[in-house]
Design a protein around this motif. Structure first.
Motif, short mmCIF file in Angstrom:
data_model
loop_
_atom_site.label_atom_id
_atom_site.label_comp_id
_atom_site.label_asym_id
_atom_site.label_seq_id
_atom_site.Cartn_x
_atom_site.Cartn_y
_atom_site.Cartn_z
N GLU A 174 6.74 3.32 4.76
CA GLU A 174 7.35 4.61 5.64
C GLU A 174 8.78 4.28 5.87
O GLU A 174 9.08 3.88 6.08
N HIS A 228 0.83 -1.24 0.13
CA HIS A 228 -0.06 0.04 0.39
C HIS A 228 0.56 1.23 0.09
O HIS A 228 0.50 2.37 -0.51
N ASP A 229 1.68 1.42 0.76
CA ASP A 229 2.18 2.47 1.36
C ASP A 229 3.76 1.63 1.80
O ASP A 229 4.06 0.78 1.68
#
Length: 129
Positions: free
Chosen positions: A58, A55-56
């Motif tokens: 960090e 999804h993403d």
């Protein structure tokens, strides 16, 4: 022995984690920076056996134990995975084996600090934060 293999053994990293670069910064922090990558093909499953989709990411940095009298930092783009679809979906950040969630320190560094606190009663005596 290859340097990255040596550091993988020290940090106890294994698949899906791999060390991509080790850099000794003489300018800013005068420290050793270890860059860890998560395999792009890695897809974890949750407790309901649902495969997550990436999804993403960090970008994270953790303070580790000093190596050869230099401060050491671990850098990693930690992926976030989405599970499910629609209203039942949720996103979860992959946990890393060297640190607790939401901590800026590795487990070994935290253990060192707690040992100093138990000996001296104060962290400021041992480290200049």
């Amino acid at each position: 022995m290859e340097t990255s293999v040596f550091f993988e053994r020290i940090l106890c990293t294994s698949d899906p984690y791999s060390i991509t670069n080790i850099d000794q910064d003489q300018a800013e922090e005068n420290g050793i920076h270890i860059y860890v990558e998560v395999s792009s093909s890695y897809r974890p499953t949750n407790s309901n056996s649902i495969v997550g989709t990436k999804h993403d990411v960090e970008i994270r940095k953790w303070r580790h134990l000093d190596l050869f009298q230099y401060p050491c930092y671990i850098h990693c783009e930690v992926p976030k995975f989405k599970y499910g679809k629609g209203a039942d979906s949720y996103v979860e950040t992959l946990s890393v084996p060297w640190s607790r969630p939401n901590s800026g320190f590795t487990l070994l560094f935290e253990e060192l600090i707690m040992n100093f606190v138990s000996l001296h009663g104060c962290v400021r005596v041992c480290f200049n934060f």
